[in-house]
Design a protein around this motif. Sequence first.
Motif, mmCIF file in Angstrom:
data_model
loop_
_atom_site.group_PDB
_atom_site.id
_atom_site.type_symbol
_atom_site.label_atom_id
_atom_site.label_comp_id
_atom_site.label_asym_id
_atom_site.label_seq_id
_atom_site.Cartn_x
_atom_site.Cartn_y
_atom_site.Cartn_z
ATOM 1 N N ASP A 135 -7.183 -9.561 -0.530
ATOM 2 C CA ASP A 135 -8.484 -9.073 -0.123
ATOM 3 C C ASP A 135 -9.203 -8.527 -1.354
ATOM 4 O OD1 ASP A 135 -10.616 -7.937 1.114
ATOM 5 O OD2 ASP A 135 -9.441 -6.887 2.620
ATOM 6 N N ALA A 136 -10.044 -9.354 -1.941
ATOM 7 C CA ALA A 136 -10.720 -8.938 -3.177
ATOM 8 C C ALA A 136 -11.679 -7.798 -2.905
ATOM 9 C CB ALA A 136 -11.448 -10.127 -3.780
ATOM 10 N N ALA A 137 -12.379 -7.857 -1.788
ATOM 11 C CA ALA A 137 -13.370 -6.832 -1.493
ATOM 12 C C ALA A 137 -12.724 -5.457 -1.436
ATOM 13 C CB ALA A 137 -14.046 -7.150 -0.170
ATOM 14 N N PHE A 138 -11.577 -5.374 -0.802
ATOM 15 C CA PHE A 138 -10.934 -4.082 -0.702
ATOM 16 C C PHE A 138 -10.414 -3.618 -2.043
ATOM 17 C CE2 PHE A 138 -10.197 -1.317 2.780
ATOM 18 C CZ PHE A 138 -9.347 -0.356 2.267
ATOM 19 N N ALA A 139 -9.931 -4.560 -2.825
ATOM 20 C CA ALA A 139 -9.459 -4.189 -4.162
ATOM 21 C C ALA A 139 -10.601 -3.597 -4.960
ATOM 22 C CB ALA A 139 -8.878 -5.412 -4.852
ATOM 23 N N THR A 140 -11.785 -4.168 -4.779
ATOM 24 C CA THR A 140 -12.961 -3.622 -5.464
ATOM 25 C C THR A 140 -13.211 -2.198 -4.998
ATOM 26 O OG1 THR A 140 -13.870 -5.838 -5.474
ATOM 27 C CG2 THR A 140 -15.382 -4.050 -5.979
ATOM 28 N N LEU A 141 -13.092 -1.982 -3.731
ATOM 29 C CA LEU A 141 -13.296 -0.649 -3.170
ATOM 30 C C LEU A 141 -12.350 0.357 -3.790
ATOM 31 C CD1 LEU A 141 -15.011 0.422 -0.695
ATOM 32 C CD2 LEU A 141 -12.847 0.487 0.509
ATOM 33 N N PRO B 187 -0.447 -9.258 -13.106
ATOM 34 C CA PRO B 187 -1.342 -10.342 -12.699
ATOM 35 C C PRO B 187 -2.217 -9.987 -11.507
ATOM 36 C CG PRO B 187 0.900 -11.120 -12.876
ATOM 37 C CD PRO B 187 0.944 -9.637 -13.018
ATOM 38 N N SER B 188 -1.831 -8.986 -10.731
ATOM 39 C CA SER B 188 -2.652 -8.647 -9.576
ATOM 40 C C SER B 188 -4.005 -8.119 -10.014
ATOM 41 C CB SER B 188 -1.945 -7.604 -8.718
ATOM 42 O OG SER B 188 -1.678 -6.451 -9.492
ATOM 43 N N MET B 189 -4.119 -7.794 -11.296
ATOM 44 C CA MET B 189 -5.398 -7.337 -11.830
ATOM 45 C C MET B 189 -6.502 -8.338 -11.565
ATOM 46 S SD MET B 189 -6.133 -6.220 -15.720
ATOM 47 C CE MET B 189 -4.433 -6.066 -16.149
ATOM 48 N N LEU B 190 -6.129 -9.601 -11.515
ATOM 49 C CA LEU B 190 -7.135 -10.642 -11.394
ATOM 50 C C LEU B 190 -7.671 -10.786 -9.986
ATOM 51 C CD1 LEU B 190 -5.281 -13.225 -13.602
ATOM 52 C CD2 LEU B 190 -7.201 -11.772 -14.251
ATOM 53 N N LEU B 191 -7.176 -9.973 -9.069
ATOM 54 C CA LEU B 191 -7.589 -10.123 -7.680
ATOM 55 C C LEU B 191 -9.088 -9.882 -7.533
ATOM 56 C CD1 LEU B 191 -6.675 -10.566 -4.802
ATOM 57 C CD2 LEU B 191 -6.202 -8.144 -4.619
ATOM 58 N N SER B 192 -9.593 -8.878 -8.240
ATOM 59 C CA SER B 192 -11.035 -8.629 -8.140
ATOM 60 C C SER B 192 -11.537 -8.213 -9.509
ATOM 61 C CB SER B 192 -11.308 -7.533 -7.111
ATOM 62 O OG SER B 192 -11.689 -6.328 -7.729
ATOM 63 N N ASP B 193 -12.813 -8.498 -9.738
ATOM 64 C CA ASP B 193 -13.395 -8.191 -11.052
ATOM 65 C C ASP B 193 -13.300 -6.717 -11.362
ATOM 66 O OD1 ASP B 193 -16.065 -10.630 -10.870
ATOM 67 O OD2 ASP B 193 -13.991 -10.723 -11.594
ATOM 68 N N ARG B 194 -13.545 -5.929 -10.358
ATOM 69 C CA ARG B 194 -13.553 -4.484 -10.570
ATOM 70 C C ARG B 194 -12.171 -4.011 -10.970
ATOM 71 N NH1 ARG B 194 -17.607 -1.759 -8.588
ATOM 72 N NH2 ARG B 194 -18.568 -3.761 -9.003
ATOM 73 N N LEU B 195 -11.195 -4.627 -10.356
ATOM 74 C CA LEU B 195 -9.819 -4.259 -10.647
ATOM 75 C C LEU B 195 -9.478 -4.649 -12.080
ATOM 76 C CD1 LEU B 195 -7.540 -2.936 -9.112
ATOM 77 C CD2 LEU B 195 -6.725 -5.178 -8.462
ATOM 78 N N THR B 196 -9.936 -5.826 -12.476
ATOM 79 C CA THR B 196 -9.710 -6.267 -13.857
ATOM 80 C C THR B 196 -10.345 -5.274 -14.812
ATOM 81 O OG1 THR B 196 -10.058 -8.465 -12.954
ATOM 82 C CG2 THR B 196 -9.807 -8.296 -15.337
ATOM 83 N N PHE B 197 -11.556 -4.872 -14.484
ATOM 84 C CA PHE B 197 -12.246 -3.913 -15.337
ATOM 85 C C PHE B 197 -11.443 -2.632 -15.440
ATOM 86 C CE2 PHE B 197 -15.136 -1.396 -17.416
ATOM 87 C CZ PHE B 197 -15.417 -0.243 -16.692
ATOM 88 N N LEU B 198 -10.955 -2.184 -14.316
ATOM 89 C CA LEU B 198 -10.183 -0.951 -14.307
ATOM 90 C C LEU B 198 -8.984 -1.060 -15.231
ATOM 91 C CD1 LEU B 198 -9.809 1.835 -12.997
ATOM 92 C CD2 LEU B 198 -8.430 0.718 -11.248
ATOM 93 N N GLY B 199 -8.277 -2.173 -15.107
ATOM 94 C CA GLY B 199 -7.101 -2.378 -15.936
ATOM 95 C C GLY B 199 -7.455 -2.407 -17.414
ATOM 96 N N LYS B 200 -8.506 -3.126 -17.704
ATOM 97 C CA LYS B 200 -8.905 -3.269 -19.107
ATOM 98 C C LYS B 200 -9.433 -1.959 -19.669
ATOM 99 C CE LYS B 200 -8.042 -7.576 -19.763
ATOM 100 N NZ LYS B 200 -6.903 -7.789 -20.631
ATOM 101 N N TYR B 201 -10.131 -1.240 -18.840
ATOM 102 C CA TYR B 201 -10.695 0.032 -19.282
ATOM 103 C C TYR B 201 -9.568 1.001 -19.621
ATOM 104 C CZ TYR B 201 -13.830 4.038 -19.400
ATOM 105 O OH TYR B 201 -14.539 5.132 -19.794
#
Lengths: 335, 514
Positions: B358-364, B390-404
Motif C-alpha cells: 500500500d504505497a499511499a499508506f506508506a506515504t502517510l 528495498p521496502s524503501m521503494l514502496l513509496s516516493d515519500r518513504l524513499t525520501f525519508l530513507g535517503k534523508y
Amino acid sequence: QDNRISIWSVGDLGNVGLSGEYQGEPQLLCDIGHNGDVMDMQFLDQERIVVASSTGTVTVFRHHQNNQTLSANQRWEKAHYHVDQDTSCGGAACTGVICNNPEIVTVGEDGRINLFRADQKDAVRTIDNADSSTLHAVTFLRTTEILTVNSIGQLKIWDLRQQRNEPSQILSLTGDRVPLHCVDRHPNQQHIVATGGQDGMLSIWDIRQGTMPVSLLNAHEAEMWEVHFHPSNPDHLFTCSEDGSLWHWDTSTDISEKPSFLHQGGRSTTYSSHNTINQSVVSAWLSNDPTKDRMEITNLIPNQTLSVNSLDILGPCLVYGTDAEAIYVNRQLFA
Amino acid sequence: QVSILSAMELIWNLCEILFVEAAAAGPLLLRLLDWVRLHVCDVDNMVREVLSSENPSKHKLFWNVASIVDVFVLQGRMDEARHLLSKEASANPTSVNMYKILDDLMKKMPVPSLGNTQTLTEMELKWQHWHEECQRYLQDGTFACNSHMESICKILLGDEDAILEKKELMTTWYHFLVTRLLYSHPTVKPMELRMDLFLGGESSPEPLDTILMAAFEFEMHQVIKECSIALSNWWFVAHLTDLLDHCKLLQSHNLYFGSNMREFLLLEYASGLFSHHSLWQLGVDYFDHCPEYGRVYLELHIERIPLNTEQKALKVLRICEQRQMHEQVRSICKIMAMKALRNNRLGSALSWSIRAKDAAFATLISDRFLKDYCERGCFSDLDLIDNLGPSMLLSDRLTFLGKYREFHRLYGEKRFSEAGKLLLMLMTAHIAPCSFWMTLLTDALPLLEQKEVIFSAEQTYELMRCLEDLTAGKSDKQKFQDDDVETMKVEMLRLALARNLARVIVKEGTLEGS
C-alpha cells in the motif's frame, strides 16, 4: 470465550501400538480459566508456568501436584499496553515469554521488553519502545543477553547488564524485510540461532559473524509459527507453520552414507547414533551449502489441514497443537 | 441437548434408508427394523438389568421377562425372544408343548434376505404359508391356556389390536408402523409406506413426528422445510441437504436468493459460524464449496472478523491471499496499520503497509515521521528508518525519508561531499516534496559555511536555482505574510550561496591555472 490452561497426563510407555503411536487417550488432570488468548507459555520450574495473554497480562500459575489443581500464583496486569489509553485500540498482546529461573522476560505488540523476577511484584526492568514494530518472540542468548525478533525482519541483541535502552547489535535479513515470528538458539553453541519468517523461510544465523543470516532455507508456504532445536540432539530442528505442516530437519546423517532425499509424509527419519565427529556437528547448521545429501527434511503430518500453531520437544516426545482443536503427541520420535 | 441429537440421528438414519440408499422392497423392511432397534427402544439396558437379577421370571420391575419377550417380538428379534421364552417355559413345565410349537413358528418365520438369494415372489409365497400355519394354530386354541403365548401368536399374525395392546412397549407410532409392516406385509415397497398415527387424537403431532411423516411420504423438500423450522440452527439441515444434493436427489429450482436450496442452507450455516470466535475458520471452507455466492459472502464476512491480536489478523490475511482476495487484504492491512499508527507503533504500521503493498499508506507514515522530525529536530525510531532496505521503494515519500536519514548519517560521519551530493540530488530529482525544500536548503547552510568548499560551481548554481524556484513559487501575498524568520532564512541562504559561489569560482579557477 472460555479459554483454559490445562494439564494433561499422557500416561506411561506401556500401551505402544504397532506404528509406534501411543494408543491410550491423554487424561485431563486439571485446568483453570484464562482471560484472553494464550499467546505463549513456558515452565518456570517444576511447578510454575508463565503464561502470556492477548490482553497484555502475564500470569504465573502453580501446578499443585498433590491434589492436581492449578492456581494463579502471580500476575502482572498490563505488562504490555499501548500508551495513550484514550486513543489506543484495545490492549497490546504479550507475544512471547522466556524463562530462566527466576528471571522472566516478556515481549509484546507494544514493542516493549519486560524483565520480571518471580515473586517480585513490580517489573525489575522495562524497556519502553524497544522497537517501533511488534516484537514477536524472545529467547535467551546468554544469562544476561536476550535476542528478540520483530515484524520488520530484525534480530536485536540486548545486553541486560547495560542500562541504556538500545540493542547492542542489530541483524537483519537481506532483501525484503519479512517479519520474523519465532527464534531459537542452539542448545550447545550459543552463536547459532534459527529464525522463522512470515514467508515460511527458515534462517540460520551466526551471531559472531556479520549482520546477515548464514543460510536461508525455503521451507513452509505460510507463516512459520515456531522453531525449536531439539534440546539434547541439536542436530535436529523442528518447525511448524500456518500451512498445516510440521517439519523435522535432520543434519545428523553420516556424510559417508548414501544421500537421502526429501520424504513426503511418514516418519522415516533414521536416527544414526550421534557420531563423534565434532567438526561436522559444529558446522552442520552453518555450512553454506545445506545440500540435500546432508540434511534430511521430513513432514511429520500425513494429512494436513489447518495451521499447526505450536510445538515442543523433549527427549523422544513431540507435542504439537493445531487450529483444528487437536493436540498430537508422538512419543517415539526417533524410532 | 441429548434428545435433540438423538432426534437428529433418528431423522438422518431414516433419510439414509429411504432416500440415499433407496432401499428396495425386501431389504427396506430389514433396514427399518434396524432403525427401530437402534433408535427407538432402549431395551438392552433393561434387559441386562432384569437378566442379571437372580430370579428373572419373578422380577419386581415393571419390565418383567414377559414384557421383554414382547419387545423382542415387536422388534423382530426372534432369536433373542426364543431364548428368553425358553427360560420362561422351563419355569412352567406344563406349557412345554405350547412352547415348542410357538418356538417352532418363530424359528420358521421367513424374513427378507439381504443377498439376492430369493425373489420377492418366493419370499411372499413362503410367508403366506407360514402365516396360514400360525392362523391354524391360533384357531385351534393351541395357546388358549397361556394368554402370553396367545398374544405373541396374534402379534405374529399381524393382528393390529394385539400389537396396539403393547403400545407402552413401543412408545412411538413409527415403531408401531414398522412392526405392523413386519407382520402383515414384509415385502413392502418404498412407495407403499404410509404413516398411520396411533396418537389417539389427543395431541397434535410433534415437530419430530411431522418430519418423519414427511420422510415416509418421500417428500424431501417437506422434510427439509420442517427440519429448518424445528431446529434452532442450520447445522443439521445444511448437511442433510448437502448429502441429498450430492446424491442428485434434489431438483434444483433456482431460488431467488442463495441460488439453490443446498447453497442457500450452506451459506446460512457458514454465516452463523462466522460469529463464533474460533469456528470462523471452518466457515471459510463451507463458503469455498458454494459455487455461486460463496465468494461474495466470504469477502463480506472475512472483513468483519474482530481482530484482537496480530496473529489472528495474519491468519485472516493468509486465507484472503490464498483466494486472491486482494481488496480484502488491502482493507485489513489498512485497518491494522491505522490501529498501529494510532498507538504510535510506526514500525508495525509500515510492516502492514508493506504486506499490502500500500504505497499511499506508506506515504502517510513517512509524512508522520517527517512531521515528527520537524517538530523535534531528530528522528524517532531510527532502527526502522536506518534499516528500510528495498521496502524503501514502496513509496516516493518513504524513499525520501530513507535517503534523508542517510544524508544525516553521512553528515554525522563527516562525509560532507557525499552528503552534499545527496542533498542536491534529493531536490533536483524531485524525490523531496516541495514543502520540505526549505528544510533541505536550511540543512545545506552548514555545508556552505564549512571552511572547505563542498559544493562545486555547478552544484551551487543548482542550489540557487532551487531557492529561486521556491521563492518564486510564493505569491506576493504569501511573501507579505512570511514572518521575519522566513525572510531572514532566505537572505542568509542567498548570502551563503553567493559566498560559496565566489570561493568555488576562485578555487576552480586556481586549479585550472596551474
